[in-house]
Design a protein around this motif. Structure first.
Motif, PDB file in Angstrom:
ATOM      1  N   LYS A 238      -4.202  -0.394   0.540  1.00 53.99           N
ATOM      2  CA  LYS A 238      -4.460  -1.541   1.416  1.00 53.99           C
ATOM      3  C   LYS A 238      -4.458  -2.849   0.622  1.00 53.99           C
ATOM      4  CE  LYS A 238      -7.047   1.063   4.884  1.00 53.99           C
ATOM      5  NZ  LYS A 238      -8.395   1.348   5.416  1.00 53.99           N
ATOM      6  N   LEU A 239      -4.987  -2.809  -0.581  1.00 52.39           N
ATOM      7  CA  LEU A 239      -5.010  -4.001  -1.435  1.00 52.39           C
ATOM      8  C   LEU A 239      -3.589  -4.486  -1.736  1.00 52.39           C
ATOM      9  CD1 LEU A 239      -6.464  -5.999  -3.403  1.00 52.39           C
ATOM     10  CD2 LEU A 239      -6.322  -4.197  -5.148  1.00 52.39           C
ATOM     11  N   LEU A 240      -2.710  -3.553  -2.107  1.00 55.52           N
ATOM     12  CA  LEU A 240      -1.324  -3.918  -2.431  1.00 55.52           C
ATOM     13  C   LEU A 240      -0.606  -4.445  -1.182  1.00 55.52           C
ATOM     14  CD1 LEU A 240       0.987  -3.976  -4.522  1.00 55.52           C
ATOM     15  CD2 LEU A 240       1.527  -1.623  -3.851  1.00 55.52           C
ATOM     16  N   ALA A 241      -0.844  -3.799  -0.054  1.00 57.61           N
ATOM     17  CA  ALA A 241      -0.209  -4.222   1.201  1.00 57.61           C
ATOM     18  C   ALA A 241      -0.690  -5.624   1.589  1.00 57.61           C
ATOM     19  CB  ALA A 241      -0.521  -3.222   2.306  1.00 57.61           C
ATOM     20  N   ARG A 242      -1.976  -5.838   1.485  1.00 54.77           N
ATOM     21  CA  ARG A 242      -2.604  -7.099   1.918  1.00 54.77           C
ATOM     22  C   ARG A 242      -2.218  -8.261   0.997  1.00 54.77           C
ATOM     23  NH1 ARG A 242      -7.449  -8.710  -0.062  1.00 54.77           N
ATOM     24  NH2 ARG A 242      -8.230  -6.711  -0.783  1.00 54.77           N
ATOM     25  N   THR A 243      -2.028  -7.987  -0.300  1.00 55.56           N
ATOM     26  CA  THR A 243      -1.740  -9.080  -1.233  1.00 55.56           C
ATOM     27  C   THR A 243      -0.246  -9.331  -1.417  1.00 55.56           C
ATOM     28  OG1 THR A 243      -1.955  -7.497  -3.077  1.00 55.56           O
ATOM     29  CG2 THR A 243      -3.871  -8.885  -2.594  1.00 55.56           C
ATOM     30  N   GLU A 244       0.571  -8.271  -1.393  1.00 55.76           N
ATOM     31  CA  GLU A 244       1.987  -8.446  -1.748  1.00 55.76           C
ATOM     32  C   GLU A 244       2.976  -8.018  -0.670  1.00 55.76           C
ATOM     33  OE1 GLU A 244       2.751 -10.209  -4.220  1.00 55.76           O
ATOM     34  OE2 GLU A 244       0.831 -10.213  -5.281  1.00 55.76           O
ATOM     35  N   GLY A 245       2.468  -7.473   0.446  1.00 59.04           N
ATOM     36  CA  GLY A 245       3.392  -7.022   1.487  1.00 59.04           C
ATOM     37  C   GLY A 245       4.174  -5.795   1.086  1.00 59.04           C
ATOM     38  N   ILE A 246       3.606  -4.990   0.204  1.00 59.65           N
ATOM     39  CA  ILE A 246       4.259  -3.734  -0.209  1.00 59.65           C
ATOM     40  C   ILE A 246       3.401  -2.571   0.287  1.00 59.65           C
ATOM     41  CG2 ILE A 246       4.911  -2.278  -2.169  1.00 59.65           C
ATOM     42  CD1 ILE A 246       5.284  -4.883  -3.799  1.00 59.65           C
TER      43      ILE A 246
END
Ligand SMILES: *Cc1c(COP(=O)(O)O)cnc(C)c1O
Length: 429
Positions: free
Chosen positions: A356-364
């Motif tokens: 979730k952190l990666l999705a929320r910060t970088e759209g990945i």
């Protein structure tokens, strides 16, 4: 061609053209044998790997040739066990995936030296496995196999199915029967045979080793068993791409997921080759290995200061990394210690949080394996092991759409009637 498990010294000359690949060499005792579909040393049963002849390469010419090459792994054909005309053959042509400068994630984690995510979810079957299968496919062609097979934790099965479909091979692949739906569909859709085995990956692998020695498996190229030396080299392309995308520069730190450990060892091999060939400056780099706590045989051994890896029974949502008895475990320990890196693990809850952190910060949107690397990176920074002032590359090796269950519960913010009144009532404005 009959499948041998152990190389024979009776055949002395290579009859196949696999470019700069010169021989197979034992990682334990250095014994050399000709290129063939073999994976274990006849002298000591150690693992065989490719030995190259890179003599005659001029650094600047090589760099230019690579830069003028196709936007896929075949730009590095001069450094891989493939024929020079490999780009003209039917293959999925994976690689040259994005190296994302992850400034938002860097801010969140306190990284000041530059943080990058190498996003291999962009490969044809949405995982890093397309890189290794592409090599195995060329070896299978060279050795005259007509069926491609593998034991898989999920992603490999899909990559083999797709590559076989494209290249006109039959495929029959084996997986643990209880994998994620996304991985099962992804492996089955290409039309090859997909067999679920009642057991975990280590049981599947044992079964495939038996099948190789049986007439039922004759003429089969098992990409990660009898073609393993060729297959494994595909992971070097991750190292090549990261360095080229950084402007022919080594990263200071790289965080790599561990299943069998093959990928991590070949990333080190790839970086070493670039240094020896003069394509990057010779300077220190650190390699960090990442596992899920529910399958952490290598990080457990690392923390205990052991050289041997004790097998575990996997129990984690990071199924693509769930190999309880990792073949390259001891080599991983060696590389982490030699380079000044470390091996760490995170809980399933931390994996989900990191996805979730990666999705929320970088759209990945990463699969669980990406949650493992991002989660371990965060933990290593918090523990003062990973230096936030250095250039750091984190691998995301797969796509979140294949492991949707991991983030189940993520969903609608509100359900409303199609009216402004209802929207206002939902409290979003
Ligand atoms: C297979 C796999 C790996 C690593 O595999 P190794 O066996 O360690 O080479 C990493 N991430 C994903 C998503 C994979 O499918």
């Amino acid at each position: 061609m009959a499948v041998q498990t152990v190389a024979s010294t009776t055949d002395t000359a290579n009859s196949v053209d696999l470019g700069p690949a010169a021989a197979l060499s034992c990682r334990e005792c250095g014994h050399r044998v000709p290129l063939g579909p073999v994976f274990a040393c006849e002298e000591c049963f150690g693992p065989l790997e490719i030995a190259y002849d890179f003599s005659g390469y001029d650094t600047e010419e090589l760099r230019k040739r690579i830069e003028a090459g196709p936007a896929n792994i075949w730009r590095y054909a001069p450094l891989l066990p493939v024929p020079a005309d490999v780009a003209t053959k039917p293959n999925l042509n994976p690689g040259w995936t994005k190296l994302v400068q992850a400034d938002n994630l860097a801010r969140e984690l306190g990284v000041t030296g530059g943080l990058y995510v190498k996003d291999d979810s962009g490969n044809p079957t949405h995982s890093f496995k397309d890189r290794v299968v592409a090599q195995a496919l060329e070896a299978a062609r060279a050795f005259g196999f007509t069926t491609l097979s593998c034991s898989s934790t999920g992603n490999l099965a899909g990559a083999v199915g797709a590559a076989a479909a494209r290249a006109g091979f039959r495929s029959c692949v084996f997986i643990p029967h209880d994998l994620e739906q996304g991985k099962i569909v992804m492996a089955a859709v290409y039309g090859g045979e997909l067999v679920g085995i009642e057991g975990n990956y280590d049981d599947v692998n044992r079964f495939c080793s038996e099948l190789i020695g049986d007439p039922a498996g004759e003429g089969w190229g098992f990409v990660n068993v009898n073609l393993r030396p060729y297959y494994a080299e595909g992971s070097k392309t991750l190292a090549y791409e990261v360095c080229e995308q950084l402007g022919w520069r080594l990263p200071d730190q790289i965080v790599v997921p561990i299943a069998s450990g093959s990928q991590l060892t070949k990333i080190d091999k790839g970086l070493q080759e670039l240094i020896k060939l003069g394509l990057v400056e010779d300077k220190p780099y650190k390699i960090f290995g990442a596992q899920a706590e529910g399958c952490s045989p290598v990080s457990t051994a690392y923390k205990a200061g052991h050289d041997v890896v004790r097998p575990q029974k996997p129990d984690t949502i990071a199924k693509s990394l769930a190999i309880g008895n990792p073949a390259d475990g001891p080599y991983v320990l060696d590389i982490a210690r030699r380079t000044g890196g470390a091996v760490e693990d995170v809980t399933d809850a931390q994996v989900v949080e990191a996805i979730k952190l990666l999705a929320r910060t970088e759209g990945i949107f990463a699969e669980t394996a990406g949650g493992v690397t991002v989660g371990v990176t965060k933990k290593l920074i918090e523990d003062g092991v990973l230096d936030p002032s250095l250039t750091t590359v984190v691998l995301n090796t797969g796509d979140g759409l294949k492991t949707l269950d991991a983030v189940a519960g993520t969903g609608l913010t509100a359900t409303i009637r199609p009216s402004l009144e209802s929207f206002r009532e939902a409290g979003l404005v």
